[in-house]
Scaffold this motif. Structure first.
Motif, PDB file in Angstrom:
ATOM      1  N   ASP A   1      22.187 108.534  37.467  1.00  0.00           N
ATOM      2  CA  ASP A   1      22.947 107.553  38.233  1.00  0.00           C
ATOM      3  C   ASP A   1      24.438 107.689  37.927  1.00  0.00           C
ATOM      4  OD1 ASP A   1      22.992 104.749  39.714  1.00  0.00           O
ATOM      5  OD2 ASP A   1      24.251 104.557  37.919  1.00  0.00           O
ATOM      6  N   PRO A   2      25.317 107.672  38.947  1.00  0.00           N
ATOM      7  CA  PRO A   2      26.755 107.880  38.705  1.00  0.00           C
ATOM      8  C   PRO A   2      27.373 106.868  37.749  1.00  0.00           C
ATOM      9  CG  PRO A   2      26.254 108.141  41.041  1.00  0.00           C
ATOM     10  CD  PRO A   2      25.008 107.621  40.394  1.00  0.00           C
ATOM     11  N   GLY A   3      26.974 105.587  37.851  1.00  0.00           N
ATOM     12  CA  GLY A   3      27.533 104.585  36.961  1.00  0.00           C
ATOM     13  C   GLY A   3      27.118 104.804  35.521  1.00  0.00           C
ATOM     14  N   VAL A   4      25.837 105.092  35.310  1.00  0.00           N
ATOM     15  CA  VAL A   4      25.333 105.361  33.963  1.00  0.00           C
ATOM     16  C   VAL A   4      25.998 106.607  33.395  1.00  0.00           C
ATOM     17  CG1 VAL A   4      23.299 106.009  32.633  1.00  0.00           C
ATOM     18  CG2 VAL A   4      23.133 104.198  34.357  1.00  0.00           C
ATOM     19  N   ARG A   5      26.037 107.642  34.220  1.00  0.00           N
ATOM     20  CA  ARG A   5      26.646 108.902  33.769  1.00  0.00           C
ATOM     21  C   ARG A   5      28.118 108.695  33.435  1.00  0.00           C
ATOM     22  NH1 ARG A   5      23.607 113.487  34.462  1.00  0.00           N
ATOM     23  NH2 ARG A   5      24.714 115.376  33.915  1.00  0.00           N
ATOM     24  N   GLY A   6      28.795 107.870  34.263  1.00  0.00           N
ATOM     25  CA  GLY A   6      30.209 107.603  34.030  1.00  0.00           C
ATOM     26  C   GLY A   6      30.466 106.895  32.718  1.00  0.00           C
ATOM     27  N   TRP A   7      29.582 105.920  32.358  1.00  0.00           N
ATOM     28  CA  TRP A   7      29.770 105.225  31.089  1.00  0.00           C
ATOM     29  C   TRP A   7      29.592 106.190  29.921  1.00  0.00           C
ATOM     30  CZ3 TRP A   7      26.152 104.319  27.095  1.00  0.00           C
ATOM     31  CH2 TRP A   7      26.679 103.587  26.020  1.00  0.00           C
ATOM     32  N   ILE A   8      28.607 107.059  30.015  1.00  0.00           N
ATOM     33  CA  ILE A   8      28.369 108.006  28.926  1.00  0.00           C
ATOM     34  C   ILE A   8      29.550 108.958  28.776  1.00  0.00           C
ATOM     35  CG2 ILE A   8      26.910 109.897  28.131  1.00  0.00           C
ATOM     36  CD1 ILE A   8      24.562 108.487  29.551  1.00  0.00           C
ATOM     37  N   THR A   9      30.004 109.527  29.873  1.00  0.00           N
ATOM     38  CA  THR A   9      31.079 110.525  29.788  1.00  0.00           C
ATOM     39  C   THR A   9      32.409 109.887  29.396  1.00  0.00           C
ATOM     40  OG1 THR A   9      31.474 110.339  32.176  1.00  0.00           O
ATOM     41  CG2 THR A   9      29.982 112.069  31.439  1.00  0.00           C
ATOM     42  N   THR A  10      32.589 108.611  29.702  1.00  0.00           N
ATOM     43  CA  THR A  10      33.802 107.911  29.274  1.00  0.00           C
ATOM     44  C   THR A  10      33.770 107.606  27.789  1.00  0.00           C
ATOM     45  OG1 THR A  10      34.090 106.892  31.453  1.00  0.00           O
ATOM     46  CG2 THR A  10      35.194 105.828  29.599  1.00  0.00           C
ATOM     47  N   THR A  11      32.580 107.291  27.283  1.00  0.00           N
ATOM     48  CA  THR A  11      32.432 106.910  25.876  1.00  0.00           C
ATOM     49  C   THR A  11      32.455 108.120  24.953  1.00  0.00           C
ATOM     50  OG1 THR A  11      31.070 105.038  26.573  1.00  0.00           O
ATOM     51  CG2 THR A  11      30.995 105.627  24.237  1.00  0.00           C
ATOM     52  N   VAL A  12      31.825 109.193  25.370  1.00  0.00           N
ATOM     53  CA  VAL A  12      31.755 110.400  24.549  1.00  0.00           C
ATOM     54  C   VAL A  12      33.008 111.234  24.805  1.00  0.00           C
ATOM     55  CG1 VAL A  12      30.455 112.496  24.043  1.00  0.00           C
ATOM     56  CG2 VAL A  12      29.242 110.385  24.634  1.00  0.00           C
ATOM     57  N   PRO A  13      33.903 111.339  23.811  1.00  0.00           N
ATOM     58  CA  PRO A  13      35.203 111.976  24.053  1.00  0.00           C
ATOM     59  C   PRO A  13      35.184 113.484  23.934  1.00  0.00           C
ATOM     60  CG  PRO A  13      35.147 111.160  21.831  1.00  0.00           C
ATOM     61  CD  PRO A  13      33.813 110.804  22.454  1.00  0.00           C
ATOM     62  N   GLU A  14      34.133 114.119  24.430  1.00  0.00           N
ATOM     63  CA  GLU A  14      34.048 115.575  24.392  1.00  0.00           C
ATOM     64  C   GLU A  14      33.530 116.043  25.745  1.00  0.00           C
ATOM     65  OE1 GLU A  14      32.568 116.528  19.988  1.00  0.00           O
ATOM     66  OE2 GLU A  14      31.726 114.721  20.883  1.00  0.00           O
ATOM     67  N   PRO A  15      34.364 115.999  26.782  1.00  0.00           N
ATOM     68  CA  PRO A  15      33.883 116.242  28.139  1.00  0.00           C
ATOM     69  C   PRO A  15      33.255 117.604  28.355  1.00  0.00           C
ATOM     70  CG  PRO A  15      36.294 116.208  28.055  1.00  0.00           C
ATOM     71  CD  PRO A  15      35.799 115.703  26.743  1.00  0.00           C
ATOM     72  N   THR A  16      33.620 118.601  27.573  1.00  0.00           N
ATOM     73  CA  THR A  16      33.033 119.911  27.780  1.00  0.00           C
ATOM     74  C   THR A  16      31.561 119.939  27.410  1.00  0.00           C
ATOM     75  OG1 THR A  16      33.721 120.612  25.576  1.00  0.00           O
ATOM     76  CG2 THR A  16      35.199 121.106  27.400  1.00  0.00           C
ATOM     77  N   SER A  17      31.116 118.991  26.585  1.00  0.00           N
ATOM     78  CA  SER A  17      29.720 119.004  26.155  1.00  0.00           C
ATOM     79  C   SER A  17      28.898 117.922  26.846  1.00  0.00           C
ATOM     80  CB  SER A  17      29.630 118.807  24.643  1.00  0.00           C
ATOM     81  OG  SER A  17      30.123 117.535  24.285  1.00  0.00           O
ATOM     82  N   LEU A  18      29.486 117.204  27.822  1.00  0.00           N
ATOM     83  CA  LEU A  18      28.787 116.078  28.406  1.00  0.00           C
ATOM     84  C   LEU A  18      27.678 116.485  29.344  1.00  0.00           C
ATOM     85  CD1 LEU A  18      31.620 113.540  28.818  1.00  0.00           C
ATOM     86  CD2 LEU A  18      29.734 113.557  27.223  1.00  0.00           C
ATOM     87  N   ALA A  19      27.651 117.754  29.757  1.00  0.00           N
ATOM     88  CA  ALA A  19      26.485 118.181  30.510  1.00  0.00           C
ATOM     89  C   ALA A  19      25.269 118.119  29.611  1.00  0.00           C
ATOM     90  CB  ALA A  19      26.682 119.602  31.015  1.00  0.00           C
ATOM     91  N   ALA A  20      25.518 117.984  28.321  1.00  0.00           N
ATOM     92  CA  ALA A  20      24.446 118.026  27.337  1.00  0.00           C
ATOM     93  C   ALA A  20      24.206 116.691  26.682  1.00  0.00           C
ATOM     94  CB  ALA A  20      24.777 119.054  26.279  1.00  0.00           C
ATOM     95  N   ILE A  21      24.041 115.657  27.425  1.00  0.00           N
ATOM     96  CA  ILE A  21      23.763 114.361  26.818  1.00  0.00           C
ATOM     97  C   ILE A  21      22.314 114.015  26.960  1.00  0.00           C
ATOM     98  CG2 ILE A  21      24.188 111.922  27.073  1.00  0.00           C
ATOM     99  CD1 ILE A  21      27.017 112.432  27.147  1.00  0.00           C
ATOM    100  N   GLY A  22      21.793 113.336  25.961  1.00  0.00           N
ATOM    101  CA  GLY A  22      20.375 113.069  25.914  1.00  0.00           C
ATOM    102  C   GLY A  22      19.972 111.649  26.099  1.00  0.00           C
ATOM    103  N   LEU A  23      18.782 111.284  25.585  1.00  0.00           N
ATOM    104  CA  LEU A  23      18.185 110.025  25.935  1.00  0.00           C
ATOM    105  C   LEU A  23      17.559 109.307  24.780  1.00  0.00           C
ATOM    106  CD1 LEU A  23      17.311 108.209  28.299  1.00  0.00           C
ATOM    107  CD2 LEU A  23      15.358 109.653  28.491  1.00  0.00           C
ATOM    108  N   GLY A  24      17.134 108.103  25.033  1.00  0.00           N
ATOM    109  CA  GLY A  24      16.714 107.193  24.013  1.00  0.00           C
ATOM    110  C   GLY A  24      15.270 106.779  24.034  1.00  0.00           C
ATOM    111  N   MET A  25      14.987 105.509  23.650  1.00  0.00           N
ATOM    112  CA  MET A  25      13.637 105.074  23.337  1.00  0.00           C
ATOM    113  C   MET A  25      13.214 103.776  23.942  1.00  0.00           C
ATOM    114  SD  MET A  25      13.758 105.979  19.506  1.00  0.00           S
ATOM    115  CE  MET A  25      12.166 106.509  19.405  1.00  0.00           C
ATOM    116  N   PHE A  26      12.073 103.306  23.434  1.00  0.00           N
ATOM    117  CA  PHE A  26      11.523 102.087  23.985  1.00  0.00           C
ATOM    118  C   PHE A  26      11.002 101.173  22.901  1.00  0.00           C
ATOM    119  CE2 PHE A  26       9.834 100.393  27.932  1.00  0.00           C
ATOM    120  CZ  PHE A  26       9.096  99.351  27.402  1.00  0.00           C
TER     121      PHE A  26
END
Length: 287
Positions: free
Chosen positions: A249-274
């Motif tokens: 989702d663009p909004g979710v992706r946007g929050w992650i890429t804004t928070t993680v200050p390493e844009p070159t590696s943001l294609a490589a973001i992962g996931l969490g739990m339940f």
């Protein structure tokens, strides 16, 4: 294109330390999976390494540590999404690997659900599962992503991907246990879902030979039209389903890429739990 379905759902959310867990055809209490080494244990639930210095989990899991292969690492900073059920942790030392974020269309994709929650077994009538316990072991099941919709809970309104629990082919069950609730085409070879302990865990998609994270496990849903007549609707065929925060989702992706200050590696973001909040349930008219 996002597929929406006019559904009334009963939503069950998790909060530490109890949680939802992976269950499925091949996920009994003795089963384990050593494939997804960068999915670890977070605060009694799960989390995933999405960048050399970053771990993503669900906000209702929270925490500032992850345990990978018996070693516990402590974050130096944490970040909560203002409107999504997502939680990022930053680590000063780099991890040896990670899973990038999936950027394709998740609908119709077979996802591998990964988490450290309980195992399950078929219940006596064969129309669903029972919780066997056994949290703390990494397990996997598969399911087809059949729906994308936002799910509101408390202060969060999280875009999600959802997958229903389909009965085995040729089951002979009557309605509603024999239905394909989301119309995703029927069961996978290890059809399963979330149970206690899986919140923050990853929904992984094999993208051309590379495992990527498409979602973070967060909720269980069941259909209120049938839940009152079933003894355990949270794990019943044709009635229940699993949900994860939608990392495409663009909004979710946007929050992650804004928070993680390493844009070159943001294609490589992962996931969490339940994580499981117990019997707390809320009826939702839209998801």
């Amino acid at each position: 294109m996002m597929r929406r379905l006019a559904l009334a759902l009963v939503l069950s959310v998790c909060a530490c330390p109890s949680v939802w867990a992976i269950y499925g055809v091949n996920t009994d209490i003795n089963s384990s999976d050593s494939t997804f080494v960068w999915v670890g244990q977070v605060n009694g639930a799960s989390g995933v390494v999405i960048d050399p210095h970053w771990v993503l989990t669900a906000q209702h899991v929270g925490g500032n540590q992850i345990t990978l292969d018996g070693t516990t690492y402590t974050a130096d900073a944490t970040y909560d999404a203002p409107s999504y059920d997502l939680h990022l942790m930053h680590f000063a030392s780099a991890f040896g690997g990670y899973y990038p974020l999936y950027s394709g269309n998740p609908l119709g994709q077979t996802a591998t659900l990964v988490g450290f929650g309980d195992s399950g077994s078929l219940r006596a009538d064969g129309m669903g599962y029972n919780d066997l316990g056994g949290a703390g072991t990494r397990r996997t099941a598969t399911n087809t992503i059949g729906l994308q919709q936002s799910v509101a809970y408390g202060a969060w309104n999280t875009p999600c991907i959802l997958a229903d629990l389909d009965a085995p082919v040729g089951n002979g069950f009557g309605a509603p246990y024999n239905r394909d609730w989301f119309g995703d085409g029927g069961p996978t070879s290890n059809e399963g879902g979330l149970m206690a302990g899986d919140s923050g865990g990853a929904w992984m998609i094999d993208d051309g030979g590379t495992w990527k994270v498409a979602g973070i496990s967060n909720y269980i849903v069941d259909d209120p039209a049938y839940s009152s007549s079933d003894p355990n609707p949270l794990y019943a065929f044709g009635i229940s389903g699993s949900s994860a925060a939608d990392l495409t989702d663009p909004g979710v992706r946007g929050w992650i890429t804004t928070t993680v200050p390493e844009p070159t590696s943001l294609a490589a973001i992962g996931l969490g739990m339940f994580a499981f909040l117990g019997k707390r349930r809320r009826r939702e008219t839209r998801v």
